[in-house]
Design a protein around this motif. Sequence first.
Motif, PDB file in Angstrom:
ATOM      1  N   VAL A 294     -33.663 -60.211 -67.154  1.00 23.11           N
ATOM      2  CA  VAL A 294     -32.581 -60.324 -66.174  1.00 23.11           C
ATOM      3  C   VAL A 294     -32.408 -58.985 -65.457  1.00 23.11           C
ATOM      4  O   VAL A 294     -32.846 -57.939 -65.936  1.00 23.11           O
ATOM      5  N   HIS A 295     -31.759 -59.050 -64.307  1.00 26.08           N
ATOM      6  CA  HIS A 295     -31.415 -57.824 -63.585  1.00 26.08           C
ATOM      7  C   HIS A 295     -30.097 -57.285 -64.138  1.00 26.08           C
ATOM      8  O   HIS A 295     -29.339 -58.009 -64.786  1.00 26.08           O
ATOM      9  N   LEU A 296     -29.845 -56.020 -63.842  1.00 27.63           N
ATOM     10  CA  LEU A 296     -28.597 -55.408 -64.302  1.00 27.63           C
ATOM     11  C   LEU A 296     -27.731 -55.106 -63.087  1.00 27.63           C
ATOM     12  O   LEU A 296     -28.200 -54.519 -62.108  1.00 27.63           O
TER      13      LEU A 296
ATOM     14  N   PRO B 180     -30.098 -54.866 -51.778  1.00 26.61           N
ATOM     15  CA  PRO B 180     -29.735 -56.284 -51.863  1.00 26.61           C
ATOM     16  C   PRO B 180     -30.636 -57.029 -52.845  1.00 26.61           C
ATOM     17  O   PRO B 180     -31.773 -56.612 -53.080  1.00 26.61           O
ATOM     18  N   CYS B 181     -30.094 -58.054 -53.431  1.00 25.21           N
ATOM     19  CA  CYS B 181     -30.884 -58.904 -54.334  1.00 25.21           C
ATOM     20  C   CYS B 181     -30.166 -60.242 -54.457  1.00 25.21           C
ATOM     21  O   CYS B 181     -28.933 -60.295 -54.425  1.00 25.21           O
ATOM     22  N   ASP B 182     -30.941 -61.286 -54.596  1.00 30.01           N
ATOM     23  CA  ASP B 182     -30.355 -62.621 -54.734  1.00 30.01           C
ATOM     24  C   ASP B 182     -29.423 -62.730 -55.929  1.00 30.01           C
ATOM     25  O   ASP B 182     -28.487 -63.515 -55.928  1.00 30.01           O
ATOM     26  N   CYS B 183     -29.698 -61.932 -56.966  1.00 27.73           N
ATOM     27  CA  CYS B 183     -28.908 -62.070 -58.190  1.00 27.73           C
ATOM     28  C   CYS B 183     -27.455 -61.673 -57.972  1.00 27.73           C
ATOM     29  O   CYS B 183     -26.576 -62.034 -58.744  1.00 27.73           O
ATOM     30  N   ARG B 184     -27.176 -60.927 -56.895  1.00 31.16           N
ATOM     31  CA  ARG B 184     -25.806 -60.535 -56.610  1.00 31.16           C
ATOM     32  C   ARG B 184     -24.929 -61.741 -56.289  1.00 31.16           C
ATOM     33  O   ARG B 184     -23.708 -61.691 -56.481  1.00 31.16           O
TER      34      ARG B 184
ATOM     35  N   LEU C 136     -23.510 -52.062 -58.189  1.00 23.40           N
ATOM     36  CA  LEU C 136     -24.825 -51.417 -58.215  1.00 23.40           C
ATOM     37  C   LEU C 136     -25.822 -52.325 -58.924  1.00 23.40           C
ATOM     38  O   LEU C 136     -25.445 -53.164 -59.743  1.00 23.40           O
ATOM     39  N   HIS C 137     -27.093 -52.116 -58.626  1.00 23.34           N
ATOM     40  CA  HIS C 137     -28.112 -53.086 -59.028  1.00 23.34           C
ATOM     41  C   HIS C 137     -29.358 -52.381 -59.560  1.00 23.34           C
ATOM     42  O   HIS C 137     -29.710 -51.303 -59.091  1.00 23.34           O
ATOM     43  N   LEU C 138     -29.980 -53.018 -60.531  1.00 22.73           N
ATOM     44  CA  LEU C 138     -31.213 -52.446 -61.083  1.00 22.73           C
ATOM     45  C   LEU C 138     -32.131 -53.550 -61.571  1.00 22.73           C
ATOM     46  O   LEU C 138     -31.694 -54.463 -62.271  1.00 22.73           O
TER      47      LEU C 138
HETATM   48 ZN   LIG Z   1     -31.241 -58.587 -58.791  1.00 19.31          ZN
END
Ligand SMILES: [Zn+2]
Length: 394
Positions: A294-296, A322-326, A352-354
């Motif tokens: 998973v993304h963080l 940006p990322c779809d998981c947001r 924030l995204h990782l």
């Molecule tokens: Zn993501």
Amino acid sequence: MSDTAPVDPPATVKCLVWDLDNTLWRGTLLEDEDVVLPDAVREVIVGLDARGILQSVCSRNSHDHAWARLRALGVADYFVVPEIGWGRKSDAVRRITEQLDFAPATIAFIDDQPAERAEVAHHLPQVRCYPAEDAVKLLGLPEFSPRSVTVDSRQRRTMYQAGFRRTDEQARHTGSHEDFLRSLEMVMSIGRATDDELTRVEELTLRTSQMNATGVHYPDEALRALLAHPGHEVLVTTLEDRFGPHGAVGVVLLEKHARAWHLRLLATSCRVVAFGVGTILLNWLADQAARAGVHLLADFRATGRNRMMEIAYRFAGLDDRPCDCRGGVSGGPGGPGGPGGSGGSGEDVQLLHLVAGRRDAPTTVRLIAPDLTDPAPAGAGLPDRARRPGGPVG
Ligand SMILES: [Zn+2]
């Protein structure tokens, strides 16, 4: 970590400084070797210690002589930074205050001699002075009754004693900082919080400022709701080393979604910034997320005091991409039940995204941590699984 607590209303006493002759014990040591420690006074010493109130000694005596007597009476270990000698008592109390890094308003002084109390009160007007006959009443006074007593209050004295030994060792250490950290033989334990530990989690969300990602205060009820909520993780980090415990030093609130884990709060105690606790926690979380596939995502809200935390997040690789998981995640400072305190609107919270890769284990601490990729916590029964049999850690 400002300790300039307001004087009115009076802050809880954080350290009581005892005179010895005819205050702590009956008699004058120079005249009579067999001074007596009344049981009632012993109960006060033990009782204050259990409440997390530190105690020290300020006495006109020869240090070795008086300390040997305290040992023989079985109470020497209860006292930190004792001042036993022949100088002015106000100077001694000031040194105790400075060594503990406490505000004078949180110090109390008890002495049978009105002249000594007057001398201390004159030079340190914020220090509260008590006559010897009040000793047995102290446990009943509000200023000696902290609002809550946590696992860490009960071991506060041990933590300070370990801290003094650690600082001495560091002053003597000649190698690199990393060498020093390795020499401490640190063990960092991350565990799912138990009911018992929620107060210490709440305290951490209150007391951490420089290393708190959102500055949101999570009261006990809000944390309790999170604990019962499937898909949420409330994690407490404790640290200890060969000198003793640091107590609870970090808290993590994590919401697990299918595509991303949402780090609602990361806060670590400023006492352990030099030990890299925040970075180790972030690396571990990133590694766990990578293992789970998973993304963080992480909430960050600038509070004016937590720039250090933002740096830690950025250094760990979290950014604004940006990322779809947001999409499946709501930002904002609130927890369930809308925690009080300095929440404010959700607009100033950055998400924030990782996309994390696997991370190496830390080299300066031995890490004991649960496996968050275990799918079970997403279902029912988290509180039972989370409850470790051994009671408090650290
Ligand atoms: Zn993501």
